[in-house]
Design a protein around this motif. Sequence first.
Motif, PDB file in Angstrom:
ATOM      1  N   PHE A   8       0.855  -1.103   0.160  1.00  0.00           N
ATOM      2  CA  PHE A   8      -0.042  -0.010  -0.148  1.00  0.00           C
ATOM      3  C   PHE A   8       1.022   1.094  -0.087  1.00  0.00           C
ATOM      4  N   LEU A  68      -2.987   9.716   7.429  1.00  0.00           N
ATOM      5  CA  LEU A  68      -2.479   8.890   6.203  1.00  0.00           C
ATOM      6  C   LEU A  68      -3.684   8.478   5.374  1.00  0.00           C
ATOM      7  N   PHE A 116      -4.684   5.808   2.532  1.00  0.00           N
ATOM      8  CA  PHE A 116      -4.270   4.683   1.868  1.00  0.00           C
ATOM      9  C   PHE A 116      -4.908   4.495   0.686  1.00  0.00           C
ATOM     10  N   GLY A 117      -4.049   3.848  -0.397  1.00  0.00           N
ATOM     11  CA  GLY A 117      -4.493   3.240  -1.497  1.00  0.00           C
ATOM     12  C   GLY A 117      -5.338   1.932  -1.292  1.00  0.00           C
ATOM     13  N   THR A 118      -5.666   1.417  -2.562  1.00  0.00           N
ATOM     14  CA  THR A 118      -6.225   0.068  -2.518  1.00  0.00           C
ATOM     15  C   THR A 118      -5.345  -1.160  -2.464  1.00  0.00           C
ATOM     16  N   TYR A 139      -2.536   7.390  16.630  1.00  0.00           N
ATOM     17  CA  TYR A 139      -3.678   7.166  15.748  1.00  0.00           C
ATOM     18  C   TYR A 139      -4.437   5.904  15.815  1.00  0.00           C
ATOM     19  N   TYR A 192      -6.713   3.653  12.943  1.00  0.00           N
ATOM     20  CA  TYR A 192      -7.346   3.181  11.590  1.00  0.00           C
ATOM     21  C   TYR A 192      -8.100   1.992  11.776  1.00  0.00           C
ATOM     22  N   GLN A 205      -9.505  -1.387   9.090  1.00  0.00           N
ATOM     23  CA  GLN A 205      -9.651  -1.842   7.588  1.00  0.00           C
ATOM     24  C   GLN A 205     -10.906  -2.933   7.697  1.00  0.00           C
ATOM     25  N   LYS A 263      -9.868  -0.381   1.841  1.00  0.00           N
ATOM     26  CA  LYS A 263      -8.877   0.285   2.235  1.00  0.00           C
ATOM     27  C   LYS A 263      -8.663   0.538   3.819  1.00  0.00           C
ATOM     28  N   VAL A 264      -7.341   0.636   4.110  1.00  0.00           N
ATOM     29  CA  VAL A 264      -7.366   1.191   5.604  1.00  0.00           C
ATOM     30  C   VAL A 264      -7.884   2.686   5.587  1.00  0.00           C
ATOM     31  N   PHE A 291      -8.799   6.054   8.128  1.00  0.00           N
ATOM     32  CA  PHE A 291      -8.213   6.829   9.123  1.00  0.00           C
ATOM     33  C   PHE A 291      -9.651   7.175  10.112  1.00  0.00           C
ATOM     34  N   SER A 300      -6.657  10.902  15.213  1.00  0.00           N
ATOM     35  CA  SER A 300      -5.257  11.373  15.639  1.00  0.00           C
ATOM     36  C   SER A 300      -5.533  12.142  16.980  1.00  0.00           C
ATOM     37  N   GLU A 309      -7.406  15.321  15.213  1.00  0.00           N
ATOM     38  CA  GLU A 309      -8.421  15.171  14.042  1.00  0.00           C
ATOM     39  C   GLU A 309      -9.162  13.991  14.060  1.00  0.00           C
ATOM     40  N   PHE A 365      -6.422  -0.751  13.699  1.00  0.00           N
ATOM     41  CA  PHE A 365      -5.060  -0.724  13.945  1.00  0.00           C
ATOM     42  C   PHE A 365      -4.574   0.666  14.553  1.00  0.00           C
TER      43      PHE A 365
END
Lengths: 114, 114
Positions: A88, A102, A104-106, B33, B35, B37, B42-43, B45, B48, B56, B91
């Motif tokens: 990723f 952050l 993230f992409g796929t 942070y 996150y 999935q 995708k992962v 956000f 934070s 955020e 995560f």
Amino acid sequence: SQQGEEDPQALSIQEGENATMNCSYKTSINNLQWYRQNSGRGLVHLILIRSNEREKHSGRLRVTLDTSKKSSSLLITASRAADTASYFCATDALKKSSGDKLTFGTGTRLAVRP
Amino acid sequence: EPEVTQTPSHQVTQMGQEVILRCVPISNHLYFYWYRQILGQKVEFLVSFYNNEISEKSEIFDDQFSVERPDGSNFTLKIRSTKLEDSAMYFCASSHRGKIDTQYFGPGTRLTVL
């Protein structure tokens, strides 16, 4: 394309070959990071490249960044079966209002055949 | 090498129950942070945290979610009343200097809501 979108989605190569994965993003960035994820496991940080850098190396990994094209590539040389994982890219947007989250992409699923 | 740890590795709960996911960030890191999935996606956000307050949060992080740093080492994510759609891998990540620095991820907690 979406912020942080990788291609190809899946890649299958023979052990010893090189693997190249690409990432495109939409907004200006502060830095770009590449992560690896083994199936169902955590995210392992591979490399961070800052917006003022064009290329970075770490062992068998080479990352390039083209901010004019808003794209990055990850090259893994002399691949091993243990490199089999999802890769990723993740971007940290330049805007102050975006904080340091952050995006993230796929991901690209890489399979290295022994 | 220091690493982010998370407990439990897998949590199964009934819809409507409260869950607390725990994280121990890297000891000299200041930015934390969460996150998540969802399987096959995708992962994303969530939130934070810096200097004992949320810096955020995303749209996902609604009133059902809260974070806390109860002592000098732990960082927790609480989901007050879990929904089926909260099933995901969560995560925790930490970084030393925030926006200009690498985010290191923990191995994740797989939350299954039945």
